[in-house]
Enzyme design. Structure first.
Site, PDB file in Angstrom:
ATOM      1  N   CYS A   2      41.577  46.568  31.443  1.00  0.00           N
ATOM      2  CA  CYS A   2      42.048  46.969  30.113  1.00  0.00           C
ATOM      3  C   CYS A   2      42.928  45.880  29.487  1.00  0.00           C
ATOM      4  CB  CYS A   2      42.901  48.220  30.231  1.00  0.00           C
ATOM      5  SG  CYS A   2      42.038  49.585  30.987  1.00  0.00           S
ATOM      6  N   ARG A  27      38.068  39.723  30.079  1.00  0.00           N
ATOM      7  CA  ARG A  27      38.604  40.472  31.219  1.00  0.00           C
ATOM      8  C   ARG A  27      37.700  41.616  31.634  1.00  0.00           C
ATOM      9  NH1 ARG A  27      44.543  39.534  31.120  1.00  0.00           N
ATOM     10  NH2 ARG A  27      44.803  41.397  32.342  1.00  0.00           N
ATOM     11  N   TRP A  75      38.730  49.621  30.358  1.00  0.00           N
ATOM     12  CA  TRP A  75      37.848  49.475  31.531  1.00  0.00           C
ATOM     13  C   TRP A  75      38.039  50.760  32.323  1.00  0.00           C
ATOM     14  CZ3 TRP A  75      38.307  48.738  36.971  1.00  0.00           C
ATOM     15  CH2 TRP A  75      37.207  48.132  37.586  1.00  0.00           C
ATOM     16  N   ASN A  99      47.580  50.483  29.856  1.00  0.00           N
ATOM     17  CA  ASN A  99      46.880  49.840  30.974  1.00  0.00           C
ATOM     18  C   ASN A  99      47.508  50.358  32.253  1.00  0.00           C
ATOM     19  OD1 ASN A  99      45.573  48.276  29.139  1.00  0.00           O
ATOM     20  ND2 ASN A  99      46.528  46.345  29.739  1.00  0.00           N
ATOM     21  N   GLY A 100      46.698  50.538  33.298  1.00  0.00           N
ATOM     22  CA  GLY A 100      47.241  50.993  34.576  1.00  0.00           C
ATOM     23  C   GLY A 100      46.720  52.375  34.912  1.00  0.00           C
ATOM     24  N   GLU A 482      32.299  31.917  49.806  1.00  0.00           N
ATOM     25  CA  GLU A 482      32.553  31.803  48.367  1.00  0.00           C
ATOM     26  C   GLU A 482      31.231  31.611  47.611  1.00  0.00           C
ATOM     27  OE1 GLU A 482      34.767  32.482  46.418  1.00  0.00           O
ATOM     28  OE2 GLU A 482      34.415  31.314  44.614  1.00  0.00           O
ATOM     29  N   LYS A 486      29.865  34.125  44.743  1.00  0.00           N
ATOM     30  CA  LYS A 486      29.491  33.669  43.386  1.00  0.00           C
ATOM     31  C   LYS A 486      28.093  34.146  43.040  1.00  0.00           C
ATOM     32  CE  LYS A 486      32.468  32.836  42.075  1.00  0.00           C
ATOM     33  NZ  LYS A 486      33.830  32.628  42.454  1.00  0.00           N
ATOM     34  N   GLU A 489      27.981  38.019  42.480  1.00  0.00           N
ATOM     35  CA  GLU A 489      28.669  38.585  41.311  1.00  0.00           C
ATOM     36  C   GLU A 489      28.011  38.217  39.991  1.00  0.00           C
ATOM     37  OE1 GLU A 489      32.861  37.568  40.873  1.00  0.00           O
ATOM     38  OE2 GLU A 489      32.502  35.586  41.686  1.00  0.00           O
ATOM     39  N   HIS A 505      23.300  36.441  66.679  1.00  0.00           N
ATOM     40  CA  HIS A 505      23.913  37.696  67.146  1.00  0.00           C
ATOM     41  C   HIS A 505      23.569  38.855  66.232  1.00  0.00           C
ATOM     42  CE1 HIS A 505      26.018  35.496  70.234  1.00  0.00           C
ATOM     43  NE2 HIS A 505      26.413  34.628  69.311  1.00  0.00           N
ATOM     44  N   LYS A 604      38.155  40.537  34.941  1.00  0.00           N
ATOM     45  CA  LYS A 604      38.737  39.246  35.316  1.00  0.00           C
ATOM     46  C   LYS A 604      40.024  39.408  36.109  1.00  0.00           C
ATOM     47  CE  LYS A 604      39.186  34.820  35.403  1.00  0.00           C
ATOM     48  NZ  LYS A 604      38.355  34.101  36.380  1.00  0.00           N
TER      49      LYS A 604
HETATM   50  C1  F6R Z   1      35.566  36.160  41.991  1.00  0.00           C
HETATM   51  C2  F6R Z   1      36.901  36.401  41.504  1.00  0.00           C
HETATM   52  C3  F6R Z   1      37.717  37.456  42.173  1.00  0.00           C
HETATM   53  C4  F6R Z   1      39.210  37.068  42.170  1.00  0.00           C
HETATM   54  C5  F6R Z   1      40.055  38.224  42.706  1.00  0.00           C
HETATM   55  C6  F6R Z   1      41.518  37.855  42.792  1.00  0.00           C
HETATM   56  O1  F6R Z   1      34.929  35.140  41.291  1.00  0.00           O
HETATM   57  O2  F6R Z   1      37.342  35.802  40.557  1.00  0.00           O
HETATM   58  O3  F6R Z   1      37.276  37.708  43.466  1.00  0.00           O
HETATM   59  O4  F6R Z   1      39.383  35.929  42.943  1.00  0.00           O
HETATM   60  O5  F6R Z   1      39.908  39.344  41.876  1.00  0.00           O
HETATM   61  O6  F6R Z   1      42.007  37.466  41.548  1.00  0.00           O
HETATM   62  P1  F6R Z   1      43.309  36.580  41.412  1.00  0.00           P
HETATM   63  O7  F6R Z   1      42.999  35.246  41.985  1.00  0.00           O
HETATM   64  O8  F6R Z   1      43.586  36.530  39.937  1.00  0.00           O
HETATM   65  O9  F6R Z   1      44.387  37.279  42.174  1.00  0.00           O
END
Ligand code: F6R
Length: 609
Positions: A2, A27, A75, A99-100, A482, A486, A489, A505, A604
């Site tokens: 949000c 976001r 959101w 928000n929250g 990682e 990527k 997602e 295994h 985000k």
């Molecule tokens: C994936 C991604 C998320 C963030 C996670 C933590 O591409 O961006 O997995 O890494 O939500 O976010 P931060 O780093 O802002 O604490």
């Protein structure tokens, strides 16, 4: 997640609110809305499902203007995405954005229903609107009613409130969700992220937990949770110079991938001398305690957690310090054993991730030698609450999939490892080699990004695929994790990473001609072991894609594709090998036609638990 924007000004604030919402779009959200007050028309509310553009369309049919307003992108957490659940929520003559999550919303809803309030949404937020209206009826003073309301809320909130009876005042509060006040000239603003307001101001006040405030044209009054008057410094936003548009790039993600040479150089600025790292940047207290550190606990989420996993290899090998790494959502709820002289390190791009922030707060009550935040946002809650800070300088990251934030976190962590090795008087060759490798890193990253055309071509082979495996060994195992994150997602292909030695295994059972297997194969001490694991894949008909060092000597055969990377010094290799994996996931997402910058269901900055 949000987003909140609010404004009080002499001019019509509708365009300011809409621009703010656009700036928060990255976001992730499912609906948007705003409420405006003007001296003629009273309180007007417009809401719409979907993008902010839909809200703009709705405003074209029912125009709303006002000198005071609040706006929101939602959101969904409580109540499905639907217009009736979109904010602002109204009660009598007031409007609220939130928000929250209000944890005691169910009991408050029962109480308010008994008092005769009827609910028009399934949200937890609507209880705040009715509770405030209820207290206002009794107290006849909005500030006291606002305080009485805040006292009854359990959970996390950033709030913006306007009321017809006080047409010059914008109220706000924060507890567990970020909120800033933007200071203009004869106009004042609020937002959940300073980025939302950079078109009108770069001067901000960062509210602390439990604070509440009242904004007018003339200025702002801020109070603590026990109603003490507070006076915070106004701070200039540090990333204001960064461009917030895509420029020549098709997506923010691609732009951010190509910004990495600069982001890395900026992160290293002022931190490297000829043959050593400059630790003064940590502040005198941290600098003096580096030599005492005997253990490190790293806590983070998602991509930032992967950065921590890579760092564990560096810290244990190069600085000789025991290191454990954990996801924040687990760490915060368990009993942690903290040996003497342990440093807690939190890593976060946003500095507002609810679990990471809660982990830091929990850690501050334990017996840690110190708490360090590695973060990309100088004014974030994490940076403000941690004892020590190390800022990355990636600039604003808009794409939901983290790219430049990850590589700059790795740079900061390798720098920290070197600082620890230096403080512990480890072999000077390690320190010299790291300093040299870090200094050359931006140029090397530039060179590796030139591999894009080959990777773009390769991405076509993922067109009909639903699953993929990523393999790596040593510090390249978290790099493979990682890469898999990527890919899943942004392209929605199910991808898993394994330490290559684990293949036989269990996961080897999955390997057939429909399973692309991506390997990260630098020329390091584990290369020969990795080669045997890759043979196991080939023997089962698996399609192999190797991101390999030009000196690795991997054999080409049918079903095997190599993308060759230049030889790099071991320490920086995890950073360099991340780049082709970012480009691969980006181009596979293009092939799949997904929304690269705003993948479905994701947000985000994850400011709720
Ligand atoms: C994936 C991604 C998320 C963030 C996670 C933590 O591409 O961006 O997995 O890494 O939500 O976010 P931060 O780093 O802002 O604490």
């Amino acid at each position: 997640m949000c987003g909140i924007v609010g404004a009080v000004a002499l001019r019509n604030v509708t365009p300011i609110l809409l621009e703010g919402l656009h700036r928060l779009e990255y976001r992730g959200y499912d609906s948007a809305g705003l409420a405006l007050l003007n001296r003629q028309g009273g309180l007007q509310r417009v809401r719409a499902m979907g993008k902010v553009a839909e809200l703009e369309k709705a405003l074209a049919t029912s125009p709303a203007k006002g000198h005071l307003g609040i706006a929101h992108t939602r959101w969904a957490t409580h109540g499905k995405p639907a217009e009736h659940n979109a904010h602002p929520h109204l009660s009598e003559r007031l409007a609220v954005v939130h928000n929250g999550i209000i944890e005691n919303h169910a009991s408050l809803r029962r109480k308010l229903t008994e008092l005769g309030y009827s609910f028009n949404s399934d949200t937890d937020t609507e209880v705040i609107a009715h509770l405030l209206a209820h207290h206002y009826q009794h107290k006849q003073d909005l500030l006291s009613a606002f305080r009485a309301t805040l006292n009854e809320l359990h959970g996390a909130y950033a709030l913006g409130v306007i009321h017809q009876d006080e047409p010059d005042n914008l109220y706000c509060a924060r507890m567990g969700s970020p909120l800033v006040i933007g200071v203009g000239s004869e106009e004042q603003f609020i937002a959940s992220d300073p980025l939302a307001l950079l078109q009108v101001t770069d001067q901000f006040i960062y509210l602390e937990e439990g604070d509440h405030a009242r904004l007018t044209l003339a200025g702002h009054e801020v109070w603590s949770s026990n109603n003490q008057v507070l006076s915070y410094p106004v701070k200039r936003y540090e990333h204001a110079a960064h461009s917030l548009d895509k420029g020549e790039y098709r997506h923010f993600m691609l732009k951010e991938i190509f910004e990495q040479p600069k982001a890395i150089a900026d992160t290293l600025e002022g931190k490297l001398a000829d043959n050593q790292v400059l630790t003064a940047i940590l502040g005198p207290e941290a600098e003096n305690r580096l030599a005492d550190i005997q253990n490190i606990h790293i806590v983070a989420c998602g991509t930032s957690y992967h950065a921590g996993l890579v760092a564990r290899y560096w810290i244990e090998e190069q600085a000789g310090i025991a290191c454990q790494v954990e996801v924040a959502s687990e760490y915060r709820y368990r009993t942690v054993s903290v040996p003497a002289n342990t440093l807690l390190v939190t890593i976060s791009q946003s500095g507002e991730t609810a679990d990471t922030l809660a982990a830091l707060r929990y850690a501050k009550k334990q017996n840690y030698l110190g708490t360090l935040a590695i973060c990309n946002v100088a004014g974030s809650s994490l940076v403000r609450e941690a004892g020590w800070r190390l800022l990355t300088q990636a600039g604003p990251e808009i794409g939901v999939a983290s790219t430049k934030a990850f590589t700059t976190q790795l740079v900061a962590l390798l720098w920290l490892t070197t600082a620890l090795a230096q403080a512990k008087q480890r072999a000077p060759e390690i320190i010299n080699a790291n300093v040299r490798a870090l200094r050359n890193l931006p140029g090397l990253v530039e060179q590796v990004l030139q591999l894009e055309p080959g990777i773009e071509q390769l991405a076509q082979s993922f067109a009909g695929k639903h699953h993929a495996l990523f393999l790596g060994r040593g510090p390249h195992y978290p790099v493979a994790m990682e890469g898999a994150l990527k890919l899943k997602e942004i392209s929605y292909i199910h991808a898993e990473a394994y330490a290559a030695g684990e293949l036989k295994h269990g996961p080897l059972a999955l390997v057939d001609e429909d399973m692309p297997v991506v390997s990260v194969a630098p020329s390091d001490s584990l290369l020969e072991k990795l080669k045997s694991n890759l043979e196991e894949v080939r023997a089962r008909g698996g399609q192999l894609i190797n991101f390999a060092c030009e000196r690795a000597g991997l054999e080409t055969s049918e079903g095997v594709t190599h993308i060759e990377l230049p030889w790099v010094y071991d320490s920086v290799s995890p950073i360099v090998y991340t780049l082709p994996l970012q480009l691969l996931s980006y181009h596979v997402a293009l092939v799949k036609g997904t929304d690269v910058d705003k993948p479905r269901n994701l947000a985000k900055s994850v400011t709720v638990e």
